[in-house]
Design a protein around this motif. Structure first.
Motif, mmCIF file in Angstrom:
data_model
loop_
_atom_site.group_PDB
_atom_site.id
_atom_site.type_symbol
_atom_site.label_atom_id
_atom_site.label_comp_id
_atom_site.label_asym_id
_atom_site.label_seq_id
_atom_site.Cartn_x
_atom_site.Cartn_y
_atom_site.Cartn_z
ATOM 1 N N ILE A 83 91.220 -54.333 54.366
ATOM 2 C CA ILE A 83 90.079 -54.799 55.405
ATOM 3 C C ILE A 83 88.877 -54.136 55.116
ATOM 4 O O ILE A 83 88.589 -53.233 55.272
ATOM 5 C CB ILE A 83 90.568 -54.743 56.877
ATOM 6 N N THR A 84 87.953 -55.148 54.612
ATOM 7 C CA THR A 84 86.442 -54.447 54.415
ATOM 8 C C THR A 84 85.555 -55.305 55.298
ATOM 9 O O THR A 84 85.772 -56.004 56.023
ATOM 10 C CB THR A 84 86.220 -54.886 52.828
ATOM 11 N N GLU A 85 84.271 -55.017 54.811
ATOM 12 C CA GLU A 85 83.197 -55.567 55.734
ATOM 13 C C GLU A 85 83.084 -57.055 55.533
ATOM 14 O O GLU A 85 82.954 -57.622 56.453
ATOM 15 C CB GLU A 85 81.823 -55.007 55.141
ATOM 16 N N SER A 86 83.464 -57.354 54.424
ATOM 17 C CA SER A 86 83.328 -58.986 54.270
ATOM 18 C C SER A 86 84.355 -59.839 55.070
ATOM 19 O O SER A 86 84.467 -61.072 55.249
ATOM 20 C CB SER A 86 83.441 -59.396 52.821
ATOM 21 N N SER A 141 85.848 -47.270 63.073
ATOM 22 C CA SER A 141 84.506 -46.596 63.323
ATOM 23 C C SER A 141 83.323 -47.069 62.322
ATOM 24 O O SER A 141 82.452 -47.557 62.825
ATOM 25 C CB SER A 141 84.495 -45.152 63.573
ATOM 26 N N ASN A 142 83.844 -47.174 61.025
ATOM 27 C CA ASN A 142 82.710 -47.561 59.956
ATOM 28 C C ASN A 142 82.558 -49.028 60.153
ATOM 29 O O ASN A 142 81.506 -49.540 60.151
ATOM 30 C CB ASN A 142 83.445 -47.224 58.597
ATOM 31 N N LEU A 143 83.569 -49.840 60.546
ATOM 32 C CA LEU A 143 83.432 -51.356 60.650
ATOM 33 C C LEU A 143 82.496 -51.672 61.688
ATOM 34 O O LEU A 143 82.029 -52.654 61.793
ATOM 35 C CB LEU A 143 84.871 -52.264 60.636
ATOM 36 N N CYS A 144 82.909 -50.871 62.898
ATOM 37 C CA CYS A 144 82.083 -51.301 64.175
ATOM 38 C C CYS A 144 80.706 -50.958 64.097
ATOM 39 O O CYS A 144 79.679 -51.444 64.573
ATOM 40 C CB CYS A 144 82.807 -50.571 65.302
ATOM 41 N N ALA A 145 80.426 -49.986 63.174
ATOM 42 C CA ALA A 145 79.136 -49.453 62.768
ATOM 43 C C ALA A 145 78.153 -50.873 62.209
ATOM 44 O O ALA A 145 76.978 -50.818 62.506
ATOM 45 C CB ALA A 145 78.806 -48.362 62.080
#
Length: 603
Positions: A83-86, A141-145
């Motif tokens: 699961i990445t940003e894209s 946390s990184n994805l929500c940022a």
């Protein structure tokens, strides 16, 4: 399940990309993380500390998310998709990451709650699950940022800091880093608690209160705080899923402290006797029970609610039973050493006597709770009203406990003055309990409308109280004045109830003929139109009043008109087949008369 989905739907908000401006590249998702998790935890097991149920819920929730998003990992060979940003094109992908972290955390807490605690292998697995929870919380946390709005990003950061603090807290290392993570999470929730609706503010304040004990414990381990162990125990009485790890850690620290203190506990003092304690487990169990007894008999005992006292009593019983099991194990392994056996038998007797004392104290606490609810109305918090029969049962238990304790103390040969005084004290308490039991037994008869029995029992209570007061005057103890005051109040109440029952009995006796006449006038012959279980003529062998109880309804004598009954008589024979029989002709067998010529002329 429908309720959970409704709560989750209310806890998250998704911005519609069509409503955004054309210059905005991607939508910003909004998730109320704390409200979403709190709702799921309370509805699926953590209200009662059931981490297994909550872990299964997280697994089922993840399965539904994977299927609905078609984000499966292959049918044959397992190939995990990252699961990445894209990948995050809608909010449910963020939910997948969040529930994966929750599943790993709940699995670790499930191992922490094992009955005997996790062993070495299970502890390694526990820490591995916490590392997995930290990994997924950090990814969340990184994805929500990137994909979430500012509030969602802050909540996700606080969630990741909380998970990192839990991991370091369990590892017993890097207390500075653990403290920093807990403080970061607290600062975020304190800031978020100032905004939003009332429900969100309350949840944020609760999470701040749940984080405070962990922060104070970290400060205590670092040495930057003057917090004592007793204060940490008071903090540990708070409730909440975030405090379970803190409670487990605190219990382990207290067990270690008791083991160190138990080295100085070499003897057990009881009624002038000194019994040596050689087993370390027995020392720890007795020391734990004595620490809990200080909470019951200390200066702050009066401010403790009834529920807390009952919980403390249960822990004391558990500790003393553990001590007795250790003593009996030592007795089995003692062999033929008579001196060791005598000491162990004396220690077992002493611990049993102390356990009996605490049992009496607990039952007295139950009596005080029942008395407070005896005259209370049902409207007060919809609580059940205590019946006098329940108090009679409790006093029966107290009398049995007192008799068992007195038998245990008086079973020895050479009795010391302390044991004789203790046996006399048990006898005096037994007299007081008998008077109380007789009083509430009389009250139960009074509520049933049996005036003569209630009058006799109240009179008996008065005599028992007078006898007990005479003997209590010679008893020198700290509890003497309190018991004498209770008995004096009981004597006055018994006297007033005697007068009340006497008056009510005379009034009912005067009204008895009129009431009897009225009840008889309501009797009917057949009771037409009403269903009657049995008529009076069918109950002639039963000794009960037909007109004394108004709850039975109007008495009926007999069904009228009477029903048809079969009676014996002679049988009636009807020969119906005779007319249907065709007999054969017998003319050919009949004798014919022969007549002459002259006889024909006389016709």
């Amino acid at each position: 399940m429908i309720m959970a989905k409704a709560n989750e739907a209310s806890a998250m908000e998704i911005d519609d990309p069509k409503s955004n401006n054309s210059d905005q590249i991607s939508p910003k998702f909004s998730i109320n993380v704390l409200q979403l998790l709190k709702s799921a935890q309370m509805q699926h097991g953590l209200r009662h500390g059931d981490y297994t149920r909550y872990r299964r819920y997280c697994t089922a929730r993840l399965r539904r998310l994977y299927k609905s998003l078609k984000f499966t990992h292959g049918r044959g060979k397992y190939s995990r998709k990252a699961i990445t940003e894209s990948t995050v094109t809608e909010v449910r992908y963020l939910h997948m990451v969040l529930y994966t972290a929750e599943r790993a955390w709940s699995h670790a807490m499930e191992k922490r709650q094992l009955p005997d605690g996790p062993n070495a292998h299970q502890r390694i697995y526990l820490i591995g699950r916490l590392r997995k929870a930290v990994k997924w919380a950090t990814l969340f946390s990184n994805l929500c940022a990137i994909k979430g709005d500012s509030r969602t990003s802050l909540e996700a950061e606080a969630y990741a800091s909380y998970m990192k603090g839990n991991l370091l807290f369990e590892q017993d290392q890097n207390w500075d880093t653990a403290l920093k993570n807990f403080k970061n999470a607290r600062a975020v929730y304190e800031e978020l608690g100032k905004y939003g609706d009332l429900e969100n503010q309350v949840l944020c304040r609760e999470r701040v209160e749940e984080l405070e004990p962990s922060i104070r414990y970290c400060l205590h381990k670092i040495g930057a705080s003057n917090v004592q162990t007793s204060e940490l125990l008071q903090i540990g009485e708070m409730e909440g899923p975030a405090l379970d790890l803190f409670k487990a850690k605190l219990e382990a620290v207290m067990a270690e402290a008791r083991s160190q203190q138990a080295a100085s506990l070499t003897e057990f003092h009881w009624l002038g006797h000194r019994f040596p304690i050689s087993n370390a487990k027995t020392r720890v169990a007795i020391l734990k029970a004595q620490e809990l007894e200080k909470d019951l008999h200390g200066p702050a005992a009066d401010s403790l609610p009834y529920e807390k006292k009952l919980v403390i009593f249960d822990k004391i019983f558990t500790a003393y039973h553990e001590a007795r099991s250790c003593i009996r194990s030592d007795l089995v392994s003692a062999g033929n050493a008579e001196n060791v056996k005598d000491d162990l038998n004396g220690l077992d007797k002493a611990v049993s006597a102390v356990l009996g004392q605490r049992t009496i104290e607990r039952n007295q606490l139950l009596v005080s709770i029942a008395k407070s609810k005896l005259t209370r109305r049902r409207d007060d918090k919809n609580e059940k009203i205590t019946k006098p029969e329940e108090l009679v049962r409790l006093y029966d238990l107290l009398l049995q406990n007192t008799a068992d304790l007195a038998d245990l103390v008086s079973s020895g040969r050479d009795r010391k003055p302390e044991e004789v005084a203790f046996a006399e004290e048990c006898e005096l308490k037994s007299l007081a309990f008998q008077a109380e039991r007789c009083f509430y037994l009389a009250k139960s008869y009074s509520l049933a409308g049996k005036r003569a029995e209630a009058y006799a029992l109240y009179t008996r209570t008065r005599h028992l109280v007078e006898n007990a007061l005479q003997k209590f005057k010679s008893w020198n103890s700290d509890q003497q004045q309190m018991v004498v005051n209770e008995l004096t109040a009981l004597h006055k109440e018994s006297r007033s109830n005697i007068c009340i029952e006497h008056a009510n009995g005379i009034m009912e006796l005067e009204k008895a003929p009129e009431k009897l006449s009225k009840n008889i006038s309501t009797m009917s012959l057949d009771g037409a139109g009403k269903k009657v279980e049995k008529y009076l003529l069918e109950k002639l062998d039963v000794y009960e009043s037909a007109v004394g109880d108004s709850n039975k309804g109007v008495p009926r004598i007999e069904a009228f008109p009477p029903a048809f009954q079969s009676i014996p008589r002679n049988p009636i024979v009807l020969d119906l087949a005779y007319n249907c029989i065709e007999f054969p002709s017998v003319e050919n067998r009949m004798k014919k008369d022969r007549k002459g010529f002259i006889s024909r002329l006389w016709r």
